[in-house]
Design a protein around this motif. Structure first.
Motif, PDB file in Angstrom:
ATOM      1  N   ALA A   1       0.815  -1.209   0.000  1.00 18.88           N
ATOM      2  CA  ALA A   1       0.000   0.000   0.000  1.00 18.88           C
ATOM      3  C   ALA A   1       0.850   1.261   0.000  1.00 18.88           C
ATOM      4  O   ALA A   1       0.389   2.329  -0.350  1.00 18.88           O
ATOM      5  N   ARG A   2       2.073   1.156   0.414  1.00 16.31           N
ATOM      6  CA  ARG A   2       2.989   2.291   0.379  1.00 16.31           C
ATOM      7  C   ARG A   2       4.287   1.829  -0.270  1.00 16.31           C
ATOM      8  O   ARG A   2       4.693   0.689  -0.148  1.00 16.31           O
ATOM      9  N   GLY A   3       4.937   2.738  -0.934  1.00 13.40           N
ATOM     10  CA  GLY A   3       6.271   2.444  -1.448  1.00 13.40           C
ATOM     11  C   GLY A   3       6.327   1.945  -2.873  1.00 13.40           C
ATOM     12  O   GLY A   3       7.409   1.710  -3.388  1.00 13.40           O
ATOM     13  N   ILE A   4       5.169   1.755  -3.543  1.00 11.94           N
ATOM     14  CA  ILE A   4       5.179   1.329  -4.941  1.00 11.94           C
ATOM     15  C   ILE A   4       4.756   2.511  -5.808  1.00 11.94           C
ATOM     16  O   ILE A   4       3.665   3.050  -5.647  1.00 11.94           O
ATOM     17  N   ASP A   5       5.635   2.922  -6.685  1.00 13.21           N
ATOM     18  CA  ASP A   5       5.373   4.083  -7.540  1.00 13.21           C
ATOM     19  C   ASP A   5       5.520   3.653  -8.992  1.00 13.21           C
ATOM     20  O   ASP A   5       6.598   3.697  -9.568  1.00 13.21           O
ATOM     21  N   VAL A   6       4.418   3.179  -9.584  1.00 11.91           N
ATOM     22  CA  VAL A   6       4.393   2.727 -10.978  1.00 11.91           C
ATOM     23  C   VAL A   6       3.309   3.529 -11.686  1.00 11.91           C
ATOM     24  O   VAL A   6       2.110   3.272 -11.507  1.00 11.91           O
ATOM     25  N   PRO A   7       3.679   4.518 -12.498  1.00 10.95           N
ATOM     26  CA  PRO A   7       2.685   5.426 -13.090  1.00 10.95           C
ATOM     27  C   PRO A   7       1.637   4.750 -13.960  1.00 10.95           C
ATOM     28  O   PRO A   7       0.547   5.297 -14.154  1.00 10.95           O
ATOM     29  N   THR A   8       1.948   3.561 -14.495  1.00 14.50           N
ATOM     30  CA  THR A   8       1.021   2.905 -15.408  1.00 14.50           C
ATOM     31  C   THR A   8      -0.067   2.089 -14.699  1.00 14.50           C
ATOM     32  O   THR A   8      -0.864   1.423 -15.359  1.00 14.50           O
ATOM     33  N   ILE A   9      -0.107   2.133 -13.366  1.00 13.85           N
ATOM     34  CA  ILE A   9      -1.198   1.476 -12.636  1.00 13.85           C
ATOM     35  C   ILE A   9      -2.453   2.340 -12.791  1.00 13.85           C
ATOM     36  O   ILE A   9      -2.523   3.446 -12.268  1.00 13.85           O
ATOM     37  N   THR A  10      -3.417   1.831 -13.523  1.00 13.33           N
ATOM     38  CA  THR A  10      -4.636   2.591 -13.800  1.00 13.33           C
ATOM     39  C   THR A  10      -5.762   2.277 -12.820  1.00 13.33           C
ATOM     40  O   THR A  10      -6.669   3.089 -12.648  1.00 13.33           O
ATOM     41  N   HIS A  11      -5.723   1.102 -12.201  1.00 14.57           N
ATOM     42  CA  HIS A  11      -6.820   0.673 -11.337  1.00 14.57           C
ATOM     43  C   HIS A  11      -6.288   0.110 -10.022  1.00 14.57           C
ATOM     44  O   HIS A  11      -5.289  -0.625 -10.008  1.00 14.57           O
ATOM     45  N   VAL A  12      -6.963   0.452  -8.944  1.00 19.36           N
ATOM     46  CA  VAL A  12      -6.782  -0.203  -7.655  1.00 19.36           C
ATOM     47  C   VAL A  12      -8.124  -0.815  -7.274  1.00 19.36           C
ATOM     48  O   VAL A  12      -9.161  -0.137  -7.321  1.00 19.36           O
TER      49      VAL A  12
END
Length: 393
Positions: free
Chosen positions: A315-326
């Motif tokens: 929930a914290r620490g992942i920075d991937v700009p191409t993630i479009t959906h949670v």
């Protein structure tokens, strides 16, 4: 305001330009000058605000300043330890900070950045601790192990950074943090980043920082996340929830998605189910060996993994700009973790979509989330997959 006017060295500005950064964010424009002036900082800012660079860049400036001082050059065979110590709650966040330090410091000659975290063999870490070292990024538990064995030299630390201090206290690291701080020079600079400085986090800050601390609050948990659309889809039971999830994941608008579960067992089971359906999927949780976790994260960044099924370790620490959906397949244990979960999408100015799949038993947690964020979450339905009962009030 530009990075040049903040007083950063040309080598750092050049690296920022090469990485595609044009102008500092609000938190950077306020935190960097104060940190360069030697002030202790307490920073509250939302995920994706540029907080990491706000402390990494001043840390690199300390490294560059030391390179200009002949007295700071270690003697042959001398182990001086790190100049900068960054404490983080998880291995994933340590990787993110290490990546940022290496990226922003790419033009700093012979920059040495090392991570000391659990789940990694000791020999490699011991070798790194004996080598010339500028920045050490560590989880408190593993660093305590190295302090106990006498292998961690911390007497030359000039800057201590506590990133996501509230999370570390939630994980029970307060005594470890205080023990580590006791090993550091009293005159060090201390920067703390936290979602809140209320309660025990604030008391810890008072014990670790100087009286003239600079407080920087860019925003708080009530931010509207205007670039992230949020919705609830009510499910009658587990089969109905699976049908809704399957429908969402086949949407052509899904580039990459993070599906959050409540437990490690659920993450593994759901990842297996989605894999059998033909999705490019991987699980991520704290029960996995570190090497496997690293491979999963690399697969996500390289786009070999389209769907990540994770517990709140991600929930914290992942920075991937191409993630479009949670997608919240299982709800978090705490309302504030909902905010960190949905912050995995809508990164770098992009739009994102956050969908919570809730059952009747989740009503109380939905209420706590809406109370915490001070915002209602709209209810959505899928044609042909409507719940059999009306949505709860």
């Amino acid at each position: 305001m530009t990075f040049e006017t903040l007083g950063l060295d040309e080598a750092l500005v050049r690296a920022l330009t090469a990485a595609g950064y044009e102008n500092p964010t609000d938190v950077q424009s306020r935190a960097i000058p104060a940190a360069l002036a030697g002030r202790d900082l307490r920073v509250c800012s939302n995920t994706g605000s540029g907080k990491t660079a706000a402390f990494v860049l001043p840390a690199l400036m300390k490294v560059l300043a030391a390179r200009q001082d002949p007295a700071q050059k270690p003697k042959k065979g001398e182990v001086r330890g790190p100049r900068i110590l960054v404490l983080v709650p998880t291995r994933e966040l340590s990787m993110q900070v290490a990546k940022a330090a290496s990226s922003y410091g790419r033009f700093v000659n012979y920059l040495s950045v090392t991570s000391v975290v659990g789940g990694v063999p000791y020999p490699a870490q011991l070798k790194a601790l004996r080598s010339p070292l500028d920045i050490l990024i560590a989880t408190p538990g593993r660093l305590i192990d190295h302090i106990g064995s006498g292998k961690a030299v911390l007497e030359n630390v000039e800057m201590l950074v506590l990133d996501e201090a509230d999370r570390m206290l939630d994980m029970g690291f307060i005594e470890d943090i205080e023990h580590i701080a006791e090993q550091l020079p009293a005159g060090r600079q201390t920067l703390m980043a936290s979602a809140t400085f209320a309660g025990e986090v604030g008391r810890l800050a008072q014990r670790l920082q100087k009286d003239d601390v600079e407080r920087i609050e860019i925003t708080n948990h009530t931010e509207k996340h205007e670039n992230i659309s949020q919705e609830i889809m009510w499910a009658d039971d587990l089969d109905h929830k699976h049908a809704l999830l399957d429908h969402i994941l086949t949407d052509r608008d899904v580039d990459q998605a993070v599906v959050f579960t409540s437990t490690q067992i659920d993450a593994d089971r759901l990842a297996d189910r989605l894999n059998e359906m033909g999705h490019s999927v991987a699980a991520l949780h704290g029960g996995m060996p570190q090497g496997r976790r690293n491979r999963v994260l690399q697969g996500l960044r390289s786009r070999h993994v389209r769907i990540l099924v994770a517990t709140d370790v991600a929930a914290r620490g992942i920075d991937v700009p191409t993630i479009t959906h949670v997608i919240n397949y299982g709800l978090p244990l705490k309302a504030e973790d909902y905010v960190h979960r949905i912050g995995r999408t809508g990164r770098a100015g992009r739009s994102g979509r956050a969908i919570t799949l809730a059952e009747r038993r989740d009503v109380s947690m939905i209420r706590r989330i809406q109370h915490y964020t001070t915002l209602p979450i709209p209810v959505a339905v899928v044609a042909g997959l409507e719940p059999s009962r009306p949505a709860p009030d």
